[in-house]
Structure formats: structure tokens, C-alpha cells
Design a protein around this motif. Sequence first.
Motif, PDB file in Angstrom:
ATOM      1  N   GLY A 174      -4.441  -8.549 -11.069  1.00 11.91           N
ATOM      2  CA  GLY A 174      -4.504  -7.322 -10.281  1.00 11.91           C
ATOM      3  C   GLY A 174      -3.168  -7.022  -9.625  1.00 11.91           C
ATOM      4  O   GLY A 174      -2.655  -5.909  -9.700  1.00 11.91           O
ATOM      5  N   ILE A 177      -0.360  -6.060 -12.273  1.00 10.49           N
ATOM      6  CA  ILE A 177      -0.455  -4.698 -12.816  1.00 10.49           C
ATOM      7  C   ILE A 177      -0.287  -3.667 -11.701  1.00 10.49           C
ATOM      8  O   ILE A 177       0.388  -2.664 -11.854  1.00 10.49           O
ATOM      9  N   GLY A 178      -0.909  -3.953 -10.570  1.00 11.16           N
ATOM     10  CA  GLY A 178      -0.917  -2.955  -9.500  1.00 11.16           C
ATOM     11  C   GLY A 178       0.404  -2.857  -8.749  1.00 11.16           C
ATOM     12  O   GLY A 178       0.753  -1.794  -8.245  1.00 11.16           O
ATOM     13  N   LEU A 181       4.219  -3.995 -11.987  1.00 12.16           N
ATOM     14  CA  LEU A 181       4.482  -3.017 -13.050  1.00 12.16           C
ATOM     15  C   LEU A 181       5.102  -1.722 -12.511  1.00 12.16           C
ATOM     16  O   LEU A 181       6.157  -1.288 -12.990  1.00 12.16           O
TER      17      LEU A 181
END
Lengths: 494, 496
Positions: A174, A177-178, A181
Amino acid sequence: METITSIKPLLAVLVSLLIIPLVVVSSRSPNVRESWTFVAAVAKFLIVLSMLPVILKGTEIVYTVVQFMPGAAIKFRVDALGMLFALVSSSLWIITSAYSIGYMRGLKEHGQTRYFCFFAICLSATIGAAFSANLLTLYLFYEILSLATYPLVTHHQDLEARSSGRKYLLYVVGASIGLVLPAMLICYNLAGTLEFSKNGILAGTAASPSLLFILLFMFVFGFAKSAIMPMHSWLPAAMVAPTPVSALLHAVAVVKVGVFSIIRILTGVFGIQLLSSSHLGIAVCCVAAFTILVGSFIALSQDGLKRLLAFSTIAQLSYIVLGVALLSPKGMTGGMLHIAMHAFGKITLFFCAGAIFVATGKKNISEMIGIGRRMPVTMAAFFIASLSIIGVPPCGGFISKWYLALGTLQAHQIGFLVVLLFSSLLNAAYFIPITYKAFFCRPEDAMFENKVQEAPAFCVVPLVITATISVILLFYPQPFLRLARMMVQSITGA
Amino acid sequence: MNEQYPALLVIVPLLSALVISVAGWVNKRLCFPIAVAALSVSAWSSVGLLFRVLNEGAIVYKLGGWPPPMGIAYYIDYLNGLVLPVVSIVALLNLISSKKIVEQQFPDKAGPFYTLYVLMVTGLLGIVVTGDAFNLYVLLEIASLTGYGLLAMGEERAPLATLNYLYMGTIGACFYLLGIGYLYIVTGSLNMVDIARLLPPLYQSKAVLAAFIICMVGMWLKMAFFPLHAWLPNAYTYANSASSGLIAPLMTKVMVYVMIRLILTVFTPAFVFSTLAVSHYIVWLACIAIVIGAVLALKERNLKKMLTYIVVAEVGYMVGGAWLGNRAGLTGAVLHIVNDALMTLCVFLVVGNIVYKVKGYAFADLKGLFSKMPFTMGAFVIGALSIIGVPPTCGFFSKWYLILGAIQAHQYGFMVALLFSSLINVVLFFRVFEIGFYEPFSDHEGHEHHPAVMAEAPLTMLVPLYVVAISLILVGLYTGDIVNHIVQFVIPKGFM
């Protein structure tokens, strides 16, 4: 900086992937299957080792696999820091593989083929992260590592494993990606490249101080594997995994990929000039110091041995971050050196916890009173390793703590020196009673008979080896110290 | 032979559809090989065309030798040069996989099924290859009508769900026709390049504006862009897996292609992004599509239906990317046509395999699937990671360009929507993995586990599945080449 092009970094990454089909095919005969793991582990270590002389000469090895767009590629660059980390993890994989055999067979675990396959993937990803030349490659291996660890964390396939697995994914995947990225893409948009550089790619871009602050903390918290609070609580939960996984992945490979990523962000993306001029280094130090103290305090109150070790790891990981974020040469050397010193100490402690579980089925410290009578070798190793974590001679942990302490002085941050010393006291407060009660309890309190009965040799020999290395590292901290110094030299230019 | 690729691409499947329907009367076993042969020719021609475009640049092919704007011209440039191989290869792979499904589910209908299948692929390829706006409508109707037929072959509820789709789809196609009619009135031409040449003086005309809006709405209906998506989930879910495996990956993507073609070639970016200045609102609509698609998928307790909502969300990715109005966004949208076709095919083939062996696709049917069908599930993991957007799978790279485009266009809402959807996808897929991996729970502490009895799908289903799964990684690794050699030429020069 002189560079040479060589395919060796790619080979070092791929060698453990290549044996996976062989592991699967030979799943019917466990001895053949495990020998493949050893072949891969030794080959990986030798490939990494063969690059060491080149790196020590001050040359870097680069290899581009694919170029996606300008400044973003799958590209390897072996420098001193990457070499340090790769040496630690590839050498410990050999030892952990031996330990895995003792542990998994001792407990008659199911799904051992799957276990060894994913272990191999994890090590590929770890070495890949160590040798990454840019943020994109680092992110790629970071994600592969997160996902490949999932089946290992949830190995038991029961309800507890499922909920721990969920927590693990929530935090680690989480956050990456959150937070990582988007931060990476914003960096790319600002700097036009993701390639780590000595001065930092964000230096000289039009980023405002507040944007830099946000980006930095998106990275620091986004790389949740480094378990900086408040992104830490997946680590105690992940202790549900078989102990060799906790030992290699959650004391060495996985968590240190997190810390390693943060070091790369601090030194290669932001650059120390930018961090010190914008006072962002101190901000990271404060977060790390908080994690050190709180982690150590929580460790004090733990009864589950592996959970205690987990909180201890959380605190120790922040030592590394603190050291590097101090931005003083001594502090950075200490932080990087701590990657190696902590690894050998902590893996020993986990090996001991696993050996105790295999031999007696006990997981809690309160059930281990007098265990020194039954498992003297294991507990002696435990004692040595805990000294290394506390940071006192005759163990390698002393050197890295010494450098860290000097680093705080060099950076004129006495407050952090106090934090370090106080945390060492706390470390002693939660480690020493375990050994003390194991050996020096009244005969009537002892929970074990006075008869030596150790875990299988495959479990005991590895932990003796790692404990011995911990001691040796005090007297002969090379090549790790030299690598850390070289890295710091190349960053600071001093 | 080389020169005739554009015609072969369409004519061969069209004629073989007739042959298959006759063969169905004679011997049902002939249908499948003929269909495979026909689509292989299409695939071969489309790959050949792509290489020709790479070597020579855009190709104009005059059908029957009639010069445009009177005759129909096939116009192949970098955009459809890229999309054509994707369409034909996806159709071919799913066709191979469908053999066993047809044998199991409706062996008597093999003739009609393969006829419709090949006709639909003809329509889809025609839509992509044609340079004539009206011809596109005709082919769109061929693809749609055959599509309704294919989707209606399914469960009990399939005909009703398809009827709903038929209504919506027909309205969509009519809108498109109406828009083209307006364009014809103002320009007097149906050839796309010709229209584009005639339009600039008319940019302020209300008729052109109306034509554009009507065409767009028609396409959004056909591609199930929120809020016009309601027909899609049921229609795709209740269809048989051979049909949904063709239509789910291709129909929406081809419609996105048409949208991008209208924006880039017919109306030109100057009109769409500068004269109209509405892109901001459409990107927001795309954000809503992505979020709603993700949330609705989260609600489902049924693998196939969950995937259909993911398709809806992915349409939002592409529409949003195209409407960001910058180079990175359009690159992302075009890349995502390719990537999403492949990854949707991958997961729908997985559903096909599961349905073939387990006879169900509800979450409860998935228990213990990692031991029962390890190879199918292995491919599913790759497909899922690509949809989540984990490097080095291709899904990561299209998302990369889309987010980069969003940052450059200062559309941070779109970036957040993309990240949100990635995170929801993690939840969606790991929920499925969890069921396959943990359940049924064993009573003992995991040391003696469910005995693994392998019951894998047949090789004719596994091989196409693995071709797709591996292509997801290869396309990801070669993204740089695809962008540098193809996609960057799709976007007009000087367009930032």
C-alpha cells in the motif's frame, strides 16, 4: 569515477531465479532440492565476491538491461554501498539455507518446495535492489521483494497467517504504490531522470522547500519496509512466518532493502547538500530518533521472543537511518556499517529463537527460565549476539555504534547522542534478563531438566557461525568498514 | 502478396465465416480448423502490416482500386498498425482456448459460434483498418451484431443481459452514424483524412461541434464509459467464457481506438483540445469512472463480474489519458489499449479455465485453487500484477505514462484516481488469491494441509494463457522500444 560494463550484476540477480525450475522438478527428493538452493546461494555469493576487488579499487560496475525512456531504465550500478549490502545478504543466504533445512524438516512443515522457491526469488530481488542504478530499478525490485515475501509470511496458511498477510500487504505494498510511486513520478517530472547521482538529482531543480519536504517524507514513509514509525506494525505481525524467514528477511534482506532505499533517496536523489541546506536531514533524524526510543520501549514489554526481536529490529533500523540522516561523515559511515553489524547479530538472535522453538516448542520468554541448562550453546550464542546489538565489545555492533556516536558529535547534535546511549541502555534492559534467567536461576524455578538437548545440528551450527562472525567483526571489520568509508568518501567528496 | 495485406486482413476472415457456416452443416469438426486458419492469416497480415509501417511509414490502400474520397480507402499508420496485431492475436489466442469450451458447453452450436466469432473479428479488424468514417459504421454494426449473438450464448440470464446491451449498443452506433451524417453535410466527405482537411475553416460551426459531441457520446456508450457503463457487467458476466474472452479484451479497446482516431485524425487535436477546452471536465469524468469502477468491483463476490467492473475502470484510464491533452497522457492511453487488451485477455482466459474445470466463478468456487490449478493460477497472478501495475509487467508502464501525463497537465485528481484504483486492485486480487490460497482452512496449525489433487485445464487452454502471460512481461520490458518506434509517431509532431 571510473566505470566498467559487466554482466555480472545481472547474473548475480538471475542465478537464484534460474534454479527455481530445478527446485520444482526435484520436489520429490528433498535432498536434491535443497542442494539446488545451496548451488544458487554459493554461486550468488561467489559472483558478488568476484566483484569486490574491482569495487575496492574504486571502480564501479554498470550494466543496462533495458532503457525505457531517457533517465529511466532497468540498470545496475555496483558501488560500495550496494556491494556492502549484497555481500551481507548473499553470504547470510548460504547460512540461512542450512538453517532452513534444520528448521523446516525439524518441524515437518508443509509446502517446503514453495518455501525454497520464494526464498530464492526474494534473494534475487534483494541483490537487484542492492545493485540498482536508479529509482525505477530499485522500485521494481522492491515490489518484487514485497510480493515474493507474501507467501513466505503466510506460509502456515491459517487464519492468523491470513490476517498478518493482510497487514503486511496493506503497509508494504500500500505504501509503495500510494506514496513511493507518485513521489517517484514527481521526481522524474522535476529532474527528468531517476538515475542516482552523487549530488542528488533534485538539487538545482525548481522544487519548492515544501514540495521537497513532502517528497522526502513520501519516500521515507513509503518505503515501509524500513519500519519507521508509524509504518512499523507490519513487522511484528510478520513474525508469524517460519523463523528462517524472520531471520533472513525480517532482520536482514527485506527490512534492509527498506533502509537501503531510504539511504539511496537521501544520498542519491536529494543529495546531502540539499538536505543540509534545507534542514530536511534533521527532520528525518527526529523521526528516526522517535522510532528508536519508542521501538525500544515497546520491546521492553514483550513476552513473545520473536516479537521482542521485531521491535528491537524496528529500533535498530532507525539507527541506520539516523546515522545517514545526520549527514556527517562519521555518522554516515556508522549507519552504513550498521547494516552489516546488525545483520549478523540479529540473524543470530532469530536463529536462536527458532532453535528454541524446534527443540522445545516454546515461544515466550517467560517459558524460557533455565533454558541455558538445556541448550547452552544456543543461549551462549544468544548472549554474544545480544551484546552485539547492545553495542558493547567484544562484538561488531560496538564499532557501528561508536561511529554513530562520533557522528552525532561531528554533526553537533548532542541530543541524538543521548538518544543513542539511552537506547543502548534499553537494549541491555530487554536482552540481558533473558540470558540471565536462562543460566542463573534458582534450581527450583528452572523449567527445564539439567540435561543438554540442543536443536538439530542444521539449526545449531549456523547460529554458532553467525555468532562467531559477530565477534570477529570487531577485530576485523573489513571489508564492510572500508566499503562504508569509500561510499561516504564518494558522497561527501572528502 | 505483401501489397494486399490490408485486404487479406479483412477479406479472409469474412469469406471463411461463410465457409464455416456451410462446414457446420457438413461436419462440425471442420469449423475450428478453418477459423484458426482464417485468423492466422489475419494475424500474419497484421504483423506484416506493422513491419511495413515501421519501414515505410503510413500506407494508403485503395479498396478495389477506387481512389478516395469516392472509394473506400484503408489507411494504416502507426496507431492502427499497432492496434491491428493486438486485435488479431488476442482473437486468435482466445479462439484456440475456446475449442474445449465449445466442446464442453454447446457442441451442437459449433458452426454458428465459429461463424459469429470470425465475423466479429472481421468487424473489429475492419473498424481499425478503415480510413472511411461511414465504412467504420458498417463494420461497427457487423462487430456489434455478431457480438450480441456471441454474448447471448451463455447462462439463462445471458439473452436478457444481451438484449439490454443491444439497446444501448444500437443507440451508441446510431449516435455515431448521426455524427458522421452531420460531418458529411458540412464537408461533403466521408474519408477521414479528407474530412480533417476540410474541417479547419468550420471549427466554429455548431454543426461540427454537434457532430463531435454526438460521435463521442456514441463511442462512450459502446466502450461503457461511466455513466454509460451499466450494460457491460451483466452482458459480459453471463456470456459463455469463449465469447467473453473475445469481447471483453477487444470491444472496449477498439472503441477507445476509434475515439483516439476521431480526436487525432478526424477532428484533429487543435480542435479538440484548443477550440473546445472541455478536456478538464472529461478527465474528471474519467476519474469518477475509475473510482466507481473500482468500488463496484469491490462489492462483487463473483470473480467474473468483478473483472467486468475492472474493465469499466480501465476504460476510464484510457479516456482520461487521451483527454489529458498532452504527449505523455496520449502515449499512456495508446499503450494502455495494447496492455489492457492483453491483460484483460489473460484474466478472462483464466476465468475460462476455472469455469471449464470447476463449473463456476463465484468466490466460493475458488477455494483451494492454487493446489488444484497451479498453472492457471500462476498466470492469473501475472495478469493480476499487471492490472495492479507492478513492474516489470506492462500494466506498470502504461500507468507510468498516464500518471506522468496527469502531473504534467496538473490534473492531480486523475493521478489520485489511478493510484486509488491500483490500491483497490491490490485488495481485489489478493482477496481472490486469499481464497485460493488459504481456504478451506485446515484444523491443524498448517502442518498437514489440504491434499493437493491437481486438476489442471487442458493444454489447448494453458498454452494460449501462458503465451499471453509471458507477453505481459515482454511487452513491459520492451515498452521503451514500443514507445520510441511506434507510439511517439502516433502523436502529431509539435504536440506536447
